[in-house]
Design a protein around this motif. Structure first.
Motif, PDB file in Angstrom:
ATOM      1  N   GLN A 538       0.830  -1.213   0.000  1.00 18.73           N
ATOM      2  CA  GLN A 538       0.000   0.000   0.000  1.00 18.73           C
ATOM      3  C   GLN A 538       0.865   1.264   0.000  1.00 18.73           C
ATOM      4  OE1 GLN A 538      -0.510   2.265   2.801  1.00 18.73           O
ATOM      5  NE2 GLN A 538      -2.000   3.501   1.693  1.00 18.73           N
ATOM      6  N   ARG A 539       1.966   1.246   0.778  1.00 21.51           N
ATOM      7  CA  ARG A 539       2.845   2.415   0.837  1.00 21.51           C
ATOM      8  C   ARG A 539       3.476   2.688  -0.530  1.00 21.51           C
ATOM      9  NH1 ARG A 539       0.445   2.525   5.151  1.00 21.51           N
ATOM     10  NH2 ARG A 539       1.398   2.868   7.200  1.00 21.51           N
ATOM     11  N   LEU A 540       3.923   1.628  -1.202  1.00 15.58           N
ATOM     12  CA  LEU A 540       4.550   1.823  -2.511  1.00 15.58           C
ATOM     13  C   LEU A 540       3.538   2.292  -3.548  1.00 15.58           C
ATOM     14  CD1 LEU A 540       6.942  -1.269  -2.624  1.00 15.58           C
ATOM     15  CD2 LEU A 540       7.491   1.101  -2.078  1.00 15.58           C
ATOM     16  N   LEU A 541       2.308   1.788  -3.471  1.00 15.28           N
ATOM     17  CA  LEU A 541       1.263   2.267  -4.381  1.00 15.28           C
ATOM     18  C   LEU A 541       0.979   3.741  -4.143  1.00 15.28           C
ATOM     19  CD1 LEU A 541      -1.258  -0.732  -4.371  1.00 15.28           C
ATOM     20  CD2 LEU A 541       0.152   0.042  -6.277  1.00 15.28           C
ATOM     21  N   ARG A 542       1.018   4.158  -2.855  1.00 17.56           N
ATOM     22  CA  ARG A 542       0.782   5.579  -2.547  1.00 17.56           C
ATOM     23  C   ARG A 542       1.892   6.445  -3.122  1.00 17.56           C
ATOM     24  NH1 ARG A 542      -0.583   9.627  -2.824  1.00 17.56           N
ATOM     25  NH2 ARG A 542      -1.493  11.135  -1.358  1.00 17.56           N
ATOM     26  N   LEU A 543       3.129   5.977  -3.058  1.00 10.44           N
ATOM     27  CA  LEU A 543       4.233   6.733  -3.639  1.00 10.44           C
ATOM     28  C   LEU A 543       4.106   6.808  -5.147  1.00 10.44           C
ATOM     29  CD1 LEU A 543       5.453   6.578  -0.793  1.00 10.44           C
ATOM     30  CD2 LEU A 543       7.657   6.059  -1.848  1.00 10.44           C
ATOM     31  N   CYS A 544       3.593   5.720  -5.766  1.00 10.53           N
ATOM     32  CA  CYS A 544       3.399   5.740  -7.222  1.00 10.53           C
ATOM     33  C   CYS A 544       2.298   6.720  -7.619  1.00 10.53           C
ATOM     34  CB  CYS A 544       3.062   4.335  -7.719  1.00 10.53           C
ATOM     35  SG  CYS A 544       4.448   3.173  -7.646  1.00 10.53           S
ATOM     36  N   GLU A 545       1.274   6.873  -6.764  1.00  9.46           N
ATOM     37  CA  GLU A 545       0.226   7.863  -7.055  1.00  9.46           C
ATOM     38  C   GLU A 545       0.774   9.276  -6.985  1.00  9.46           C
ATOM     39  OE1 GLU A 545      -2.956   7.269  -4.353  1.00  9.46           O
ATOM     40  OE2 GLU A 545      -3.465   5.267  -5.081  1.00  9.46           O
ATOM     41  N   GLY A 546       1.729   9.515  -6.078  1.00  2.00           N
ATOM     42  CA  GLY A 546       2.355  10.827  -5.973  1.00  2.00           C
ATOM     43  C   GLY A 546       1.623  11.755  -5.031  1.00  2.00           C
ATOM     44  N   THR A 547       2.299  12.830  -4.653  1.00  2.00           N
ATOM     45  CA  THR A 547       1.769  13.798  -3.693  1.00  2.00           C
ATOM     46  C   THR A 547       2.205  15.197  -4.100  1.00  2.00           C
ATOM     47  OG1 THR A 547       1.894  12.174  -1.913  1.00  2.00           O
ATOM     48  CG2 THR A 547       1.706  14.468  -1.254  1.00  2.00           C
ATOM     49  N   LEU A 548       1.329  16.165  -3.839  1.00  2.00           N
ATOM     50  CA  LEU A 548       1.666  17.572  -4.025  1.00  2.00           C
ATOM     51  C   LEU A 548       2.335  18.092  -2.757  1.00  2.00           C
ATOM     52  CD1 LEU A 548      -1.422  19.168  -5.826  1.00  2.00           C
ATOM     53  CD2 LEU A 548       0.898  19.036  -6.682  1.00  2.00           C
ATOM     54  N   PHE A 549       3.519  18.641  -2.895  1.00  2.00           N
ATOM     55  CA  PHE A 549       4.228  19.227  -1.767  1.00  2.00           C
ATOM     56  C   PHE A 549       4.281  20.739  -1.955  1.00  2.00           C
ATOM     57  CE2 PHE A 549       5.843  14.920  -2.089  1.00  2.00           C
ATOM     58  CZ  PHE A 549       5.748  14.488  -0.774  1.00  2.00           C
ATOM     59  N   ARG A 550       4.363  21.447  -0.830  1.00  2.00           N
ATOM     60  CA  ARG A 550       4.410  22.906  -0.872  1.00  2.00           C
ATOM     61  C   ARG A 550       5.825  23.386  -0.601  1.00  2.00           C
ATOM     62  NH1 ARG A 550       0.657  26.595  -1.229  1.00  2.00           N
ATOM     63  NH2 ARG A 550      -0.950  25.008  -1.088  1.00  2.00           N
ATOM     64  N   LYS A 551       6.271  24.331  -1.422  1.00  2.00           N
ATOM     65  CA  LYS A 551       7.589  24.915  -1.225  1.00  2.00           C
ATOM     66  C   LYS A 551       7.483  26.004  -0.156  1.00  2.00           C
ATOM     67  CE  LYS A 551       9.498  24.149  -5.851  1.00  2.00           C
ATOM     68  NZ  LYS A 551      10.098  24.779  -7.032  1.00  2.00           N
ATOM     69  N   ILE A 552       8.301  25.892   0.884  1.00  2.00           N
ATOM     70  CA  ILE A 552       8.274  26.862   1.979  1.00  2.00           C
ATOM     71  C   ILE A 552       9.682  27.387   2.178  1.00  2.00           C
ATOM     72  CG2 ILE A 552       7.758  27.229   4.416  1.00  2.00           C
ATOM     73  CD1 ILE A 552       5.722  25.042   4.241  1.00  2.00           C
ATOM     74  N   SER A 553       9.844  28.680   2.022  1.00  2.00           N
ATOM     75  CA  SER A 553      11.161  29.276   2.177  1.00  2.00           C
ATOM     76  C   SER A 553      11.442  29.522   3.653  1.00  2.00           C
ATOM     77  CB  SER A 553      11.231  30.602   1.408  1.00  2.00           C
ATOM     78  OG  SER A 553      10.388  31.547   2.009  1.00  2.00           O
ATOM     79  N   SER A 554      12.685  29.911   3.952  1.00  2.00           N
ATOM     80  CA  SER A 554      13.041  30.205   5.342  1.00  2.00           C
ATOM     81  C   SER A 554      12.439  31.511   5.815  1.00  2.00           C
ATOM     82  CB  SER A 554      14.558  30.267   5.479  1.00  2.00           C
ATOM     83  OG  SER A 554      15.081  31.287   4.633  1.00  2.00           O
ATOM     84  N   ARG A 555      11.876  32.285   4.874  1.00  2.00           N
ATOM     85  CA  ARG A 555      11.357  33.597   5.258  1.00  2.00           C
ATOM     86  C   ARG A 555       9.867  33.610   5.464  1.00  2.00           C
ATOM     87  NH1 ARG A 555       8.871  37.109   2.617  1.00  2.00           N
ATOM     88  NH2 ARG A 555       9.237  35.995   0.691  1.00  2.00           N
ATOM     89  N   ARG A 556       9.128  32.958   4.602  1.00  2.00           N
ATOM     90  CA  ARG A 556       7.676  33.005   4.736  1.00  2.00           C
ATOM     91  C   ARG A 556       7.054  31.871   3.954  1.00  2.00           C
ATOM     92  NH1 ARG A 556       4.689  35.663   0.420  1.00  2.00           N
ATOM     93  NH2 ARG A 556       6.087  36.127  -1.286  1.00  2.00           N
ATOM     94  N   ARG A 557       5.787  31.693   4.148  1.00  2.00           N
ATOM     95  CA  ARG A 557       5.057  30.610   3.515  1.00  2.00           C
ATOM     96  C   ARG A 557       4.805  30.961   2.049  1.00  2.00           C
ATOM     97  NH1 ARG A 557      -0.272  29.118   3.071  1.00  2.00           N
ATOM     98  NH2 ARG A 557      -0.704  26.915   3.349  1.00  2.00           N
ATOM     99  N   GLN A 558       5.078  30.003   1.160  1.00  2.00           N
ATOM    100  CA  GLN A 558       4.932  30.236  -0.271  1.00  2.00           C
ATOM    101  C   GLN A 558       3.699  29.517  -0.801  1.00  2.00           C
ATOM    102  OE1 GLN A 558       7.090  32.241  -1.981  1.00  2.00           O
ATOM    103  NE2 GLN A 558       7.951  32.715   0.004  1.00  2.00           N
ATOM    104  N   ASP A 559       3.260  29.925  -1.988  1.00  2.00           N
ATOM    105  CA  ASP A 559       2.114  29.269  -2.613  1.00  2.00           C
ATOM    106  C   ASP A 559       2.543  28.441  -3.825  1.00  2.00           C
ATOM    107  OD1 ASP A 559       2.876  31.303  -4.228  1.00  2.00           O
ATOM    108  OD2 ASP A 559       0.896  32.241  -4.395  1.00  2.00           O
ATOM    109  N   LYS A 560       3.845  28.109  -3.910  1.00  2.00           N
ATOM    110  CA  LYS A 560       4.325  27.295  -5.023  1.00  2.00           C
ATOM    111  C   LYS A 560       4.222  25.819  -4.653  1.00  2.00           C
ATOM    112  CE  LYS A 560       7.465  30.845  -6.749  1.00  2.00           C
ATOM    113  NZ  LYS A 560       8.857  31.203  -7.061  1.00  2.00           N
ATOM    114  N   LEU A 561       3.902  25.016  -5.648  1.00  2.00           N
ATOM    115  CA  LEU A 561       3.705  23.583  -5.420  1.00  2.00           C
ATOM    116  C   LEU A 561       4.651  22.784  -6.305  1.00  2.00           C
ATOM    117  CD1 LEU A 561      -0.195  23.509  -5.506  1.00  2.00           C
ATOM    118  CD2 LEU A 561       1.217  23.441  -3.476  1.00  2.00           C
ATOM    119  N   TRP A 562       4.998  21.588  -5.853  1.00  2.00           N
ATOM    120  CA  TRP A 562       5.719  20.640  -6.694  1.00  2.00           C
ATOM    121  C   TRP A 562       5.177  19.253  -6.422  1.00  2.00           C
ATOM    122  CZ3 TRP A 562       9.740  17.146  -4.906  1.00  2.00           C
ATOM    123  CH2 TRP A 562       9.975  17.224  -3.541  1.00  2.00           C
ATOM    124  N   PHE A 563       5.265  18.411  -7.444  1.00  2.00           N
ATOM    125  CA  PHE A 563       4.670  17.076  -7.400  1.00  2.00           C
ATOM    126  C   PHE A 563       5.790  16.047  -7.487  1.00  2.00           C
ATOM    127  CE2 PHE A 563       2.796  13.357  -9.472  1.00  2.00           C
ATOM    128  CZ  PHE A 563       1.664  13.157  -8.693  1.00  2.00           C
TER     129      PHE A 563
END
Length: 709
Positions: A538-563
C-alpha cells in the motif's frame, strides 16, 4: 552491451535546427560538451551558449545540477545566462516601450532560476527594475511584469529586503492605495509589501503607517480570490508585526468595520473552494484574536484591587441577591462577612477568600472574566446553576467557581491561547468568525455542559477530575468536527452525552485492543509478515500515485507547489513544479527531473516551528563527490508517515512509523476476528489442554481389512 553508468542518452534541440540525439558522458566537463554540441550545428564561440532543461522552469544546467540529467531528458541550447541577462537588462533600459515590455516578458520566466538571478542582480538588475516600478510610466502590463520579476529575484535571498529604499516602498504602497485598471497589479504589490513587512520591522512600520486598514478592507471585499488572499496575507503580517496594544486597537477597528461578518459570509461560506493559503491566514487571524486573551490569562487576581473585589461581589450578588438582602439586613459587619464567605463557598470557591482561588496562573483573571460574562449574558442559566447545586446533597454539588477556573484552563489548552502561530497550520474554526466574543460564548456552552455531565455521572467532589476529563473529551471531539456556528456546536456537544462518550471509548478500545491469550498472540505473530507485506504494498502504491508538496522558504510561507511520485518499476523518483489548482500530472507529462531512490533520513527544517520540523524529511544522494539533498515538507502527518514508510520499504528498512503500527494493529484485529468467527462464545484457554496418556492396549481399534458378513 549496456552503456556505462555515467553515460546518458539525451536530446538537445535549438530553434530552427534539427535536434541532436547524443550520448552525454557525465564525467566530461560541461564546457567540452557544449563545444561538441555547437560544432555539430557549426556554431562558433561555444562559451556564449548554455544548456537548459526544456521543460518546467527551463533551469540552466551547471556542473552542480547536471546529475539531474537522466536517460531521455530533453535539453535546449540557449544563450549563456550572463549574456542573456545583459541583453535583457539592455532591453529594459531602452527607450522603446515595446522593447521594454518584450524584455520583461522574457525576464519573468527566467527570474526563478538562481544562476540567472545572480547574473541579473550582479548587473544592478534590481535597481533597473526598481526604477521602472518607481517611475510608474506604464500602470498596466509593464508594471505587473516588473513587480513579478522583482519579487522573484528577491525570493532567492541574495539581497536582503531590508536594503529596499523608503521611496521604493512608498511607491509600491501607492499601487495598493490606487484604483488601477489592471487587476493583476494590486495582488503583486500586496505580496511584495507582505514580504517587506515580514522581513524588515522598520519598513514594516512604514507599510503599517502608509496602508490604511480601510484600503485592505476594500481589497478584501473584491470578489477576486487572489486579491483577497494577498490582502489577507498583508493584514495578518501587519498584525503580527504590531505590539499587543496596537494589535488590539487594529482588531477592534476591523471588527467595528464588520470584517468578521464579511469573512464568515463571503470567504468561509463562499461558493468557490477556499485555498490553502487563505485557510492559513484565517488560522493566523484566529490565533491573533485568541492571543489578545493572554495578558488576562497570565495575570493573577490582585487582592488589593478595589475593582476586582467589586467584580467578585457582583458575581456573588447576581446569584444570592434576594437571599443576601433579606438575610443580611440589620446584621453586624462580622456577620455580613461570615455570610459573604458562606455564599462564596456556595458559589464553588475552594477558599472563603475567592482571591486565593484566582491567584493561579493560568487562567488568572480570564476565569473571572468568563464567570462575569456568563452571569451578565445568561443570568437565568447562571442563577439556576448556582441555586440548583446549592440545594444538592453535600459532596454532590457541582462547584461553579472551581469548574469555571478549570474549564478556562481547558479551553486555553484546546485553543492554544498564547502559543506562537504555526507557519503551515490551516485548522481554523469557522465558529470563531460567526460569533462576537466567541471565547466567552464557548465558555458559556462549556460551563452548562459541565453541569449536565456532572449530573449524568452522578459525580461527587472526589470525581471532579474525572468529570473534567470527560468534558475535555466532549469539547475536543466537537471542536474537531469544525462546526460552522455556535448553535451547531451547542447542539453537537450536548448530543455527546456521558453515555455516548463511554460508548465511543469502548468502541475505540475494542478496535485497538486484542485478546492476550497465548494462542491468539501466537496467531497474531504468524499473521504479521503477511500483513506487513500488504502495508508495504500500500505504501509503494501511494508513492506511485504521488503527492503535491508545498515549497516553503526560510522567510515566509509560499504558494508554489511541486509534485513527486515513484515510477511504476520502483526505481526512480520523478518530480516537477505545478501551478496552484492544477490536477496532478500524469507520469509521462512530468518534467524529466528524476533521482534514483537514495537513503532517506529525517532532517530538521532549521526553524523553531515544531510542527514544521515534524513534517520535514530529506533524501540524501551522492552527486559526484558531494552529498546533496531533495527536501520535502509533507502536507500532513499522515503523508509524512506514508512517504517515510514507503522510502524505508524501498531500502529494505523497517517501517517504524506510528501510522504503520496503527495500520498493522487494525489489520491484525480484523484478521484475528475473521479467523475466530467459528469460535464465537467458545472460551479460549490460557494453555493448551494436556495430552492424555496412551491407553494400556489398542484392542478397541477397528480392523478395516476384515470384511463384514
Amino acid at each position: 552491451m549496456a552503456p556505462p553508468r555515467n553515460v546518458v542518452k539525451i536530446a538537445i534541440k535549438m530553434r530552427d535546427a534539427i535536434p541532436q540525439l547524443i550520448q552525454l558522458d557525465q564525467a566530461k566537463p560541461l564546457a567540452a560538451v557544449l563545444k561538441e554540441v555547437c560544432d555539430a550545428w557549426s556554431l562558433t564561440h561555444s562559451e556564449r551558449y548554455a544548456l537548459q532543461f526544456a521543460d518546467g522552469h527551463r533551469r540552466y544546467i551547471t556542473e552542480n545540477n547536471r546529475a539531474e540529467i537522466k536517460n531521455g531528458s530533453i535539453l535546449c541550447l540557449s544563450t549563456a545566462p550572463d549574456l542573456e541577462a545583459e541583453q535583457l537588462l539592455g532591453g529594459l533600459q531602452s527607450n522603446s516601450p515595446e522593447g521594454r515590455r518584450e524584455a520583461l516578458r522574457r525576464l519573468v520566466p527566467l527570474a526563478s532560476d538562481m544562476i540567472f538571478a545572480r547574473e541579473v542582480i550582479s548587473r544592478n538588475g534590481l535597481q533597473i527594475l526598481g526604477t521602472i516600478i518607481e517611475d510608474g510610466d506604464d500602470l498596466g502590463e509593464v508594471l505587473a511584469l516588473s513587480l513579478r520579476a522583482f519579487s522573484e529575484l528577491m525570493e532567492h535571498g541574495v539581497v536582503s529586503w531590508e536594503t529596499l529604499s523608503i521611496p521604493f516602498v512608498r511607491k509600491v504602497v501607492c499601487y495598493v492605495n490606487m484604483n488601477l485598471m489592471d487587476a493583476s497589479v494590486p495582488p503583486l504589490a500586496l505580496g511584495l509589501l507582505e514580504s517587506v513587512t515580514l522581513s524588515s520591522p522598520a519598513l514594516g512600520q512604514l507599510v503599517k503607517s502608509e496602508v490604511p486598514l480601510d484600503r485592505l478592507l476594500v481589497h478584501l471585499q473584491v470578489m477576486n480570490q487572489q486579491l483577497q488572499t494577498k490582502a489577507m496575507a498583508l493584514l495578518t503580517a501587519l498584525l503580527q508585526g504590531a505590539s499587543p496594544v496596537e494589535r488590539k486597537h487594529m482588531l477592534d477597528y476591523l471588527w467595528q468595520r464588520n470584517l468578521r461578518q464579511f469573512i464568515y459570509k463571503n470567504i468561509i461560506h463562499s461558493a468557490a473552494p477556499m485555498g490553502d493559503e487563505m485557510a492559513h491566514h484565517l488560522y493566523v487571524l484566529q490565533a491573533l484574536m485568541l492571543g489578545l486573551l493572554e495578558p488576562r490569562m497570565r495575570t493573577p487576581l490582585d487582592p488589593y484591587s478595589q475593582e476586582q473585589r467589586e467584580q467578585l461581589q457582583v458575581l456573588r450578588q447576581a446569584a444570592f441577591e434576594v437571599e443576601g438582602e433579606s438575610s443580611g439586613a440589620g446584621l453586624s459587619a462580622d456577620r455580613r462577612r461570615s455570610l459573604c464567605a458562606r455564599e462564596f463557598r456556595k458559589l464553588g470557591f475552594s477558599n472563603s477568600n475567592p482571591a486565593q482561588d484566582l491567584e493561579r496562573v493560568p487562567p488568572g483573571l480570564l476565569a473571572l472574566d468568563n464567570m462575569l460574562y456568563f452571569s451578565r449574558n445568561a443570568p437565568s442559566a447562571y442563577s439556576r446553576f448556582v441555586l440548583e447545586n446549592s440545594s444538592r446533597e453535600d459532596k454532590h454539588e457541582c462547584p461553579f467557581a472551581r469548574g469555571s477556573i478549570q474549564l478556562t484552563v481547558l479551553l486555553c489548552e484546546l485553543l492554544r491561547v498564547g502559543e506562537p502561530c504555526s507557519e503551515t497550520a490551516q485548522d481554523f474554526s469557522p465558529m470563531f468568525f460567526g460569533q462576537d466574543q466567541s471565547f466567552h460564548e464557548l465558555f458559556c456552552v462549556g460551563i452548562q455542559l459541565l453541569n449536565k455531565t456532572w449530573k449524568e455521572m452522578r459525580a461527587t467532589q472526589e470525581d471532579f477530575d474525572k468529570v473534567m476529563q470527560v468534558v475535555r473529551e466532549q469539547l475536543a471531539r466537537t471542536l474537531a468536527l469544525k462546526p460552522t456556528s455556535l448553535e451547531l456546536f451547542r447542539t453537537k456537544v450536548n448530543a455527546l452525552t456521558y453515555g455516548e462518550v463511554l460508548r465511543l471509548r469502548q468502541t475505540e478500545r475494542l478496535h485497538q485492543e486484542g485478546t492476550l491469550a497465548p494462542p491468539i498472540l501466537e496467531l497474531r505473530e504468524k499473521l504479521k509478515p503477511e500483513l506487513m507485506g500488504l502495508i508495504r504494498q500500500q505504501r509503494l502504491l501511494r508513492l506511485c500515485e504521488g503527492t503535491l508538496f508545498r515549497k516553503i522558504s526560510s522567510r515566509r510561507r509560499q504558494d508554489k507547489l511541486w509534485f513527486c511520485c515513484l515510477s511504476p518499476n520502483h526505481k526512480l523518483l520523478q518530480y516537477g513544479d505545478m501551478e496552484e489548482g492544477a490536477s496532478p500530472p500524469t507520469l509521462e507529462s512530468l518534467p524529466e527531473q528524476r533521482k534514483d531512490c537514495p537513503h532517506v533520513r529525517e532532517k530538521g527544517s532549521g526553524k523553531q516551528n515544531k510542527d514544521l520540523y515534524e513534517l520535514a524529511f530529506s533524501i540524501s544522494y551522492d552527486r559526484g563527490e558531494e552529498e546533496a539533498y531533495l527536501n520535502f515538507i509533507a502536507p500532513s502527518k499522515r503523508e509524512f508517515y506514508l512517504w517515510t514508510d514507503g522510502l524505508s520499504a524501498l531500502l529494505g528498512s523497517p517501517m517504524g512509523s506510528e501510522q504503520t503500527r496503527l495500520d498493522l494493529e487494525q489489520l491484525l484485529t480484523m484478521e484475528t476476528k475473521l479467523r475466530l468467527l467459528e469460535l464465537e462464545n467458545v472460551p479460549i484457554p490460557e494453555r493448551p489442554p494436556p495430552v492424555p496418556p496412551p491407553p494400556t492396549n489398542f484392542n478397541f481399534c477397528y480392523d478395516c481389512s476384515i470384511a463384514e458378513p
